[in-house]
Motif scaffolding. Structure first.
Motif, short mmCIF file in Angstrom:
data_model
loop_
_atom_site.label_atom_id
_atom_site.label_comp_id
_atom_site.label_asym_id
_atom_site.label_seq_id
_atom_site.Cartn_x
_atom_site.Cartn_y
_atom_site.Cartn_z
N ALA A 115 0.82 -1.36 -0.06
CA ALA A 115 0.27 -0.55 -0.51
C ALA A 115 0.91 1.65 -0.04
O ALA A 115 0.12 1.89 -0.73
CB ALA A 115 -0.94 0.01 0.93
N LEU A 136 -4.28 -0.09 -3.59
CA LEU A 136 -4.34 -0.07 -2.96
C LEU A 136 -5.36 -1.45 -2.52
O LEU A 136 -5.17 -1.66 -1.23
CB LEU A 136 -4.39 1.65 -1.50
CG LEU A 136 -4.77 1.44 -0.77
CD1 LEU A 136 -3.75 1.15 0.02
CD2 LEU A 136 -5.71 3.13 -0.53
N LEU A 319 -5.84 0.67 7.31
CA LEU A 319 -5.76 1.61 6.54
C LEU A 319 -4.97 3.08 6.80
O LEU A 319 -4.49 4.08 6.97
CB LEU A 319 -6.58 2.52 5.98
CG LEU A 319 -7.23 1.28 4.90
CD1 LEU A 319 -8.20 2.19 4.08
CD2 LEU A 319 -6.59 1.14 3.62
N THR A 322 -0.82 3.42 6.14
CA THR A 322 -1.27 4.10 5.11
C THR A 322 -1.30 5.34 4.41
O THR A 322 -0.67 6.20 4.29
CB THR A 322 -1.70 3.37 3.92
OG1 THR A 322 -1.67 1.71 4.28
CG2 THR A 322 -1.80 3.05 2.86
N VAL A 338 -6.52 7.66 -0.23
CA VAL A 338 -7.04 6.43 1.60
C VAL A 338 -7.37 7.33 1.90
O VAL A 338 -8.49 6.31 2.38
CB VAL A 338 -6.05 6.65 2.30
CG1 VAL A 338 -5.43 5.36 3.30
CG2 VAL A 338 -3.83 6.50 1.42
#
Length: 401
Positions: A115, A136, A319, A322, A338
């Protein structure tokens, strides 16, 4: 007489107790219940000695240093590779980039580094916003496969609980697809509509200048001796090391203690959803957050249907790391990608829990039973999990966007 008064006092004390999650708590004031949430059963006993904290700090400082260094190396490497990568295989189209992220997570046994790679390539304008979004999403699909591998290895030692160990891995793959495919489509429409254009989340000029002074000499030295692709690979290797060090700093999930006193938590969908969000946030790894379910299922602490909301929650907050990588990119677009993904997956997850939980759960468990019931079907399922990303990647040979 004294004993009688003591008995009356004890009875009065017991009447004041309030039951919370199977335990009794003393109200703070008359008529007021005191709710106490103990995370100890989730993360084991919390050690608070000075030496323990010193060890954590010794790992955290180099982990943070290497994490930022990795981002700087990957940014520099991506900038050098950008002209040769843009529009070429295996980043020729959004489908191909999704397969690249998916298969890449298999090879590094983690979705987060892949990612971070997608975000770094986008930050260097090597891939488009849509390609970054699909890569992603692919990295999340690949990360959940690690849970299936863990379940398989665990059942080699507990053959009598074969179905329980494998079931969690199958559910992790299935629920990730259920969440991320429609979530990715929602994220695409959010980005296309420009609803996140006002979010300017990226490193300021002052912070970039600070990074340049502290990490710049190391990056410059690496750039002098490595080609662009070597610089990028050095960044990828560095971020793997930093994640390994962070694993030593962050709370360790104890599968045995997770189900000790708070077993009632494991039976409530929304509570399990929240628990999955918390564990994935604190461990910064959906693989770790979901792998803990394997021994819990084998030991009978968690039933298969009770694990689904936990998986959904963990798939959202994974996430978080990321997003940090995205905020260190030159412009705000990476963070918007994101955020759009997180919003899309959250919308899908909450909608399922609120309105479709029963049919989704029944169908996931039905698929689970079908696959686990036959070794041939199980092998076929794993073969599909490898074939799909390869097919996606190969589309880059036939059309470009």
């Amino acid at each position: 007489m004294a004993k009688h008064k003591a008995d009356e006092a004890l009875e009065e004390y017991e009447r004041q107790l309030v039951e919370v999650d199977g335990e009794f708590c003393v109200p703070q004031e008359a008529g007021q219940a005191r709710h106490y949430i103990d995370l100890g059963p989730i993360f084991g006993e919390v050690e608070r000695s000075p030496w323990y904290l010193a060890k954590k700090l010794l790992f955290f400082i180099p982990a943070l240093f290497l994490f930022i260094l990795a981002i700087q190396l990957m940014k520099e490497g991506a900038a050098a590779l950008g002209p040769s990568i843009e529009g070429s295989f295996p980043f020729a189209n959004p489908i191909s980039s999704m397969g690249t992220g998916w298969l890449g997570a298999y090879f590094v046994l983690s979705g987060s580094p892949v990612a971070a790679t997608a975000i770094s390539l986008f930050g260097a304008d090597a891939i488009t916003k849509l390609e970054a979004l699909t890569m992603l999403s692919g990295s999340r699909m690949g990360a959940s496969f690690i849970v299936l591998v863990t379940g398989f290895l665990y059942t080699l030692r507990h053959k009598q609980q074969r179905s329980e160990g494998l079931s969690i891995g199958i559910q992790a793959m299935t629920m990730t697809a259920v969440q991320y495919i429609p979530g990715m489509l929602i994220a695409f429409f959010i980005l296309r509509a420009g609803w996140l254009e006002g979010f300017d989340w990226h490193a300021s000029a002052k912070m970039e200048s600070f990074f340049g002074r502290l990490w710049g000499p190391i990056v410059d030295l690496a750039a002098e001796h490595l080609p662009g692709w070597g610089l990028f690979l050095a960044g990828l290797a560095t971020i793997l090391v930093s994640f390994n060090l962070l694993d030593r700093v962050l709370p360790q999930v104890d599968s045995d203690s997770t189900a000790s006193k708070r077993k009632s938590w494991l039976k409530r969908p929304w509570t399990m959803f929240l628990l999955g969000c918390i564990v994935a946030t604190l461990t910064l790894s959906v693989s770790v957050a979901l792998t803990v379910l394997v021994p819990l299922a084998v030991k009978g602490y968690v039933k298969r249907d009770e694990a689904l909301p936990y998986i959904m929650g963990a798939n959202i907050t994974t996430l978080a790391d990321t997003l940090v990588v995205a905020m260190l990119q030159p412009g705000p677009g990476a963070a918007q990608v994101v955020l759009a993904e997180a919003i899309g997956v959250t919308i899908v997850s909450v909608f399922i829990l609120a309105f479709l939980y029963r049919p989704v759960k029944d169908n996931v468990l039905r698929l689970d039973d079908y696959l686990v019931g036959s070794n041939v079907r199980l092998v076929g399922f794993v073969a599909v999990l490898f074939t799909l990303p390869i097919v996606f990647i190969l589309t880059g040979l036939f059309f470009r966007t």
